[in-house]
Structure formats: structure tokens, C-alpha cells
Design a protein around this motif. Structure first.
Motif, short mmCIF file in Angstrom:
data_model
loop_
_atom_site.label_atom_id
_atom_site.label_comp_id
_atom_site.label_asym_id
_atom_site.label_seq_id
_atom_site.Cartn_x
_atom_site.Cartn_y
_atom_site.Cartn_z
N LEU A 76 22.59 -8.69 5.11
CA LEU A 76 22.31 -7.39 5.50
C LEU A 76 22.96 -5.98 5.05
CD1 LEU A 76 20.04 -5.59 6.81
CD2 LEU A 76 21.40 -5.72 8.79
N TYR A 77 23.87 -5.94 5.37
CA TYR A 77 24.90 -4.71 5.06
C TYR A 77 25.11 -4.48 3.48
CZ TYR A 77 25.86 -3.53 9.95
OH TYR A 77 25.60 -3.38 11.34
N GLY A 78 25.21 -5.54 2.97
CA GLY A 78 25.58 -5.49 1.57
C GLY A 78 24.08 -5.05 0.74
N THR A 79 23.14 -5.44 1.26
CA THR A 79 21.71 -5.04 0.58
C THR A 79 21.70 -3.50 0.88
OG1 THR A 79 21.08 -7.25 1.03
CG2 THR A 79 19.36 -5.56 0.49
N LEU A 80 22.08 -3.05 2.07
CA LEU A 80 21.89 -1.50 2.54
C LEU A 80 22.59 -0.71 1.63
CD1 LEU A 80 21.80 -1.52 6.33
CD2 LEU A 80 19.99 -1.53 4.76
N ARG A 81 24.02 -1.28 1.27
CA ARG A 81 24.93 -0.56 0.37
C ARG A 81 24.25 -0.50 -1.04
NH1 ARG A 81 30.17 0.76 1.42
NH2 ARG A 81 30.72 0.46 3.43
N GLU A 82 23.70 -1.63 -1.61
CA GLU A 82 23.05 -1.74 -2.69
C GLU A 82 22.00 -0.77 -2.95
OE1 GLU A 82 21.21 -5.47 -3.69
OE2 GLU A 82 21.01 -4.68 -5.92
N MET A 83 21.12 -0.34 -1.79
CA MET A 83 20.09 0.64 -2.04
C MET A 83 20.72 2.02 -2.28
SD MET A 83 17.16 -0.89 -1.09
CE MET A 83 17.68 -2.69 -1.70
N ASP A 84 21.86 2.30 -1.69
CA ASP A 84 22.43 3.48 -2.05
C ASP A 84 22.96 3.60 -3.43
OD1 ASP A 84 22.02 4.21 0.36
OD2 ASP A 84 24.19 4.20 1.09
N GLN A 85 23.58 2.47 -3.98
CA GLN A 85 23.94 2.54 -5.32
C GLN A 85 22.78 2.53 -6.44
OE1 GLN A 85 26.41 -0.97 -5.20
NE2 GLN A 85 28.23 0.27 -5.11
N LEU A 86 21.71 2.30 -5.89
CA LEU A 86 20.36 2.23 -6.73
C LEU A 86 19.69 3.41 -6.69
CD1 LEU A 86 19.29 -1.54 -6.32
CD2 LEU A 86 20.51 -0.53 -8.36
N GLY A 87 20.23 4.30 -5.80
CA GLY A 87 19.40 5.70 -5.67
C GLY A 87 18.04 5.42 -5.20
N VAL A 88 17.99 4.62 -4.12
CA VAL A 88 16.48 4.14 -3.59
C VAL A 88 16.06 5.38 -2.68
CG1 VAL A 88 15.19 2.74 -2.00
CG2 VAL A 88 16.49 1.80 -4.03
N GLN A 89 14.95 5.93 -2.79
CA GLN A 89 14.80 6.93 -1.89
C GLN A 89 14.12 6.44 -0.75
OE1 GLN A 89 13.12 8.80 -5.37
NE2 GLN A 89 14.06 10.63 -5.01
N ILE A 90 12.93 5.31 -0.83
CA ILE A 90 12.31 4.95 0.32
C ILE A 90 12.40 3.57 0.37
CG2 ILE A 90 9.84 4.70 1.45
CD1 ILE A 90 9.90 7.54 0.55
N ILE A 91 13.00 3.14 1.84
CA ILE A 91 12.96 1.59 1.94
C ILE A 91 12.02 1.06 2.95
CG2 ILE A 91 14.81 -0.20 2.64
CD1 ILE A 91 16.72 2.11 1.89
N TYR A 95 8.38 8.81 -6.14
CA TYR A 95 9.62 8.23 -5.38
C TYR A 95 10.10 6.64 -5.88
CZ TYR A 95 9.36 12.11 -2.22
OH TYR A 95 9.21 13.50 -1.60
N LYS A 96 11.25 6.51 -5.75
CA LYS A 96 11.70 5.17 -6.12
C LYS A 96 11.77 4.52 -4.91
CE LYS A 96 15.75 2.83 -8.49
NZ LYS A 96 16.77 3.21 -9.23
N VAL A 97 10.96 3.24 -4.79
CA VAL A 97 10.81 2.64 -3.53
C VAL A 97 11.33 1.16 -3.63
CG1 VAL A 97 9.06 1.79 -1.82
CG2 VAL A 97 8.76 3.80 -3.42
N ALA A 98 12.25 0.98 -2.44
CA ALA A 98 12.53 -0.49 -2.44
C ALA A 98 12.12 -1.38 -1.00
CB ALA A 98 14.03 -0.47 -2.31
N VAL A 99 11.77 -2.56 -1.20
CA VAL A 99 11.50 -3.36 -0.24
C VAL A 99 12.73 -4.34 0.18
CG1 VAL A 99 9.99 -5.37 0.61
CG2 VAL A 99 9.04 -3.18 -0.84
N GLU A 147 0.96 -1.13 -0.15
CA GLU A 147 0.06 -0.02 -0.12
C GLU A 147 0.81 1.14 0.10
OE1 GLU A 147 -3.34 -1.26 3.03
OE2 GLU A 147 -2.79 0.72 3.46
N MET A 148 1.76 1.26 1.00
CA MET A 148 2.59 2.49 0.94
C MET A 148 3.41 2.65 -0.16
SD MET A 148 3.83 2.69 5.03
CE MET A 148 4.57 0.93 5.13
N THR A 149 3.95 1.49 -0.75
CA THR A 149 4.92 1.52 -2.04
C THR A 149 4.08 2.32 -3.06
OG1 THR A 149 5.78 -0.54 -1.27
CG2 THR A 149 5.92 0.19 -3.81
N LYS A 150 2.89 1.87 -3.27
CA LYS A 150 2.01 2.50 -4.32
C LYS A 150 1.90 4.10 -4.13
CE LYS A 150 -1.25 -0.25 -6.21
NZ LYS A 150 -2.56 -0.84 -5.77
#
Ligand code: AMP
Ligand code: MG
Length: 355
Positions: free
Chosen positions: A311-326, A276-280, A266-269
Motif C-alpha cells: 500500500l504505502y509504496g504504491t501511494l509514494r509512487e503516485m506522488d512520483q508520477l505526479g498523479v492528480q486524482i487517485i 487531469y492525470k488520473v490513477a486507479v 466513468e469518473m476517470t474519463k
């Protein structure tokens, strides 16, 4: 400064080429330089912990506040004599039980340890890592090695050499690349300067495991609750900084699993409609149910070790992908999940949505 990325797997340690690489790294450490190396928890940024100038170089490379103390890494029990004093029977019991391994113990420091290394404290944090590359490097350097996680202050700890390169290129002369680390979450910190053990930072070694060796374990209340948990002064000074933070706005969503999935979708939508670019960040069990720009599983809920390691590798990937909301799924407190939840909470700046 040029940063050499030097491949050194544990299997190479006894080859001529491997030995030569290790020798170069140890030489840099002895000369007061900073070298990043793998440990079983995360990559460390090492320097001679008994040398004021070398320690200061770590703070500079990380951009770390000078009152946030470093952990001294040793390879043999003999090295303790030079850095700690008045070690209690109980502290010895923990060291014998968990070293080498992912446990840091706070002890009374000796004069010889510079306060620049301990962030001005009269206590010192000590750990004996089990990773063969770390052990050999410390042995060859011949001095206790101060080694915080090899990330820039405020970034997720590095679990692969490439993460260290992202943060430290041009700032340090060498990174030893020993591949992906095993645990992926920083060591458990136990204060043994008081009557009973106090856990200052949860890690792979759980309070229950500590309590089995020395009973009466408590957990520093300052690490359990909110950001600066309402006026509580943390005993582990680093706990007051926002750590492990991705650039995006991160939320932990808690509740019954099906409600969590529905709420996240719901929130993603909503957020996508706002542009915004959203990640889960989810788990194998539910990952097929999410619709977002980026959807990542960090492992199966049946395997906390796998979740901790990614966990940490995935958080770094979020930055690389320019994700705005996680949006991240939440976890319980059982066993290793306690430490995982602690790190996710910090990454999210303690933003929790209960559904
Ligand atoms: P790291 O960032 O993984 O190097 O961990 C260093 C953390 O260990 C610091 O941020 C503190 O939380 C903790 N620490 C180090 N030395 C001490 C000490 N003497 N007393 C309490 N906590 C300490
Ligand atoms: Mg750190």
C-alpha cells in the motif's frame, strides 16, 4: 549533513562486516544521533528515547508536531523496568503473547522518560519489534529507542530504505537498509492503562486476536469515523493529524465490485477530459478492467498481507508520477483488512464515494 545508506540484511548480522556496520549505527545512537532502521512493520527513525535532545532531533527531522508522542522500542523485557510502572496483569499477558511483534502497548510512564519523548503525556508507548536488525541495534545501543515511522510528517510511512532516503536525505547521518519490510502497516496500538484494552490504532494484530488473550477489548471511537470524528478527542494524539497522504486528491470508491469498476472508469474519463492525470489503485481481481493514466494493483483480495505490504509504496509512487486524482477500491473490515481500510481512509482524507 551526509546521509549514509548502509546495506544490512538480517543474514549479514553475524558476519564481521555486518557486525561492524551495526556497531557504527549503535555508536551514533549512543552519541544522541538519529539512525533509521527496518522493523517488521515500517522503517523507524530511531534515537535515544531517554535523551531529551536526541528525541527532539526526531521531531526536527520529521517536521513532527511536538505533542505527537513517540513509541519507545525495546529488545528485552528487562528494559521495561526503566520506562513503565504499575504494569497490569493483563498488560503482561498481551506482552507475553505478542512480543516481539507488531504491537505497541500504552503504559504508565516512569519519571525517567522525558515528556519530550511522550509528547507531554504521563503515559508511554512501548513496543518490542521482532525484526532481527531492529533487535540487535536496540540491544547494542543499550537504551530504549524512540522510533516513529521514518517519513516526513504527513507522508506515507516508508516500507523500503529508498523511501527513507527520499524523505530524510541530508537530515540524518545513517539509514540501515534491511530491504523491504514484511508487514508494511504500523503497529497495533493498545492502551493498557485502563481497566480493559482499548485499541487506539488498528494494525496487523486484530482486535479479535487481542480479545482472545484479554477479553473486553474496545476500539477507540475516534479512530473509526470521519476526519476528527465529530468532536471526539482521540486518545492516540497522532490520530488527529492527516497521515499517509499522497499529493493527489484521493477517493475511496465503495460498493458492489462491478459498480465500483464502472463508476471509477466513468469518473476517470470525466477527469481526464478536464486535463487531469488520473490513477486507479485496484486489486488483481479487477485490475484488467480499468482505463486510467496509471493503473496499479496492490495485490490479491485473497491475500491481505500482500495488500498491506504494498500500500504505502504504491501511494509514494503516485506522488512520483505526479498523479492528480487517485481512485482506490475499498476493503472490508475482516482481519487485517480493518487496518488496511483505516490507512486508506486516512490517505484519502476520508473522502468516500458510495456507489
Ligand atoms: P508512529 O507515528 O508510528 O511513531 O506512532 C506514534 C503514535 O503512537 C502517535 O502518533 C500516537 O498515536 C501513539 N502514541 C504514542 N504514545 C502514546 C501515548 N502515550 N498514548 C497514546 N498514544 C500514543
Ligand atoms: Mg508515523
Amino acid at each position: 549533513m551526509r546521509t549514509d545508506l548502509v546495506k544490512l540484511d538480517k543474514g549479514d548480522l553475524h558476519t564481521a562486516v555486518g557486525k561492524e556496520k551495526l556497531k557504527q549505527a549503535a555508536k551514533l545512537l549512543r552519541a544522541g544521533e538519529v539512525v533509521a532502521f527496518p522493523t517488521e512493520t515500517v522503517y523507524g527513525l530511531g534515537a535515544n528515547g531517554m535523551d531529551v535532545h536526541a528525541s527532539l532531533k526526531i521531531y526536527e527531522a520529521k517536521g513532527r508536531p511536538s505533542n505527537n508522542p513517540l513509541i519507545l522500542h525495546i529488545a528485552e523485557f528487562d528494559q521495561l523496568d526503566g520506562i513503565a510502572r504499575d504494569i497490569s496483569e493483563d498488560a503482561w499477558k498481551l506482552m507475553k503473547a505478542f512480543w516481539p511483534g507488531p504491537m505497541t502497548i500504552i503504559l504508565h510512564k516512569r519519571e525517567e522518560v522525558p515528556v519530550e519523548t511522550t509528547g507531554g503525556l504521563s503515559t508511554v508507548a512501548v513496543r518490542m519489534p521482532s525484526h532481527p536488525v531492529a533487535r540487535e541495534l536496540i540491544l547494542q545501543a543499550g537504551v530504549p529507542i524512540a522510533a516513529p515511522s521514518a517519513n516526513k510528517s504527513g507522508r506515507p510511512s516508508p516500507t523500503e530504505a529508498i523511501h527513507v532516503m527520499e524523505d530524510m536525505e541530508g537530515r540524518i547521518p545513517m539509514i540501515l537498509d534491511g530491504g523491504k519490510v514484511g508487514i508494511g502497516i504500523e503497529s497495533t496500538i493498545v492502551d493498557m492503562t485502563e481497566e480493559k484494552p482499548v485499541i487506539l490504532r488498528p494494525g496487523f494484530i486484530t482486535p479479535e486476536m487481542v480479545d482472545e488473550i484479554v477479553s473486553g477489548v474496545t476500539i477507540d471511537p475516534a479512530i473509526m469515523g470521519g476526519p476528527l470524528a465529530e468532536g471526539l478527542k482521540p486518545k492516540a494524539p497522532g490520530m488527529m493529524y492527516r497521515h499517509y497522504a499522497p499529493l493527489g486528491d484521493m477517493w475511496l470508491v465503495e460498493g458492489a465490485m462491478e459498480d465500483v469498476v464502472r463508476k471509477i472508469n466513468e469518473m476517470t474519463k470525466e477527469q481526464q477530459q478536464l486535463g487531469y492525470k488520473v490513477a486507479v489503485i485496484g486489486t488483481d481481481e479487477n485490475i484488467g478492467d480499468y482505463q486510467a493514466d496509471i493503473v496499479r494493483s496492490i495485490g490479491s483480495r485473497k491475500d491481505p498481507a500482500q495488500i498491506g505490504a504494498s500500500l504505502y509504496g504504491t501511494l509514494r509512487e503516485m506522488d512520483q508520477l505526479g498523479v492528480q486524482i487517485i481512485y482506490a477500491e475499498s476493503y472490508g473490515e475482516e482481519e487485517f483488512f480493518g487496518a488496511i481500510r483505516n490507512r486508506i481512509l486516512k490517505a484519502a482524507g476520508y473522502q468516500v464515494l458510495k456507489v
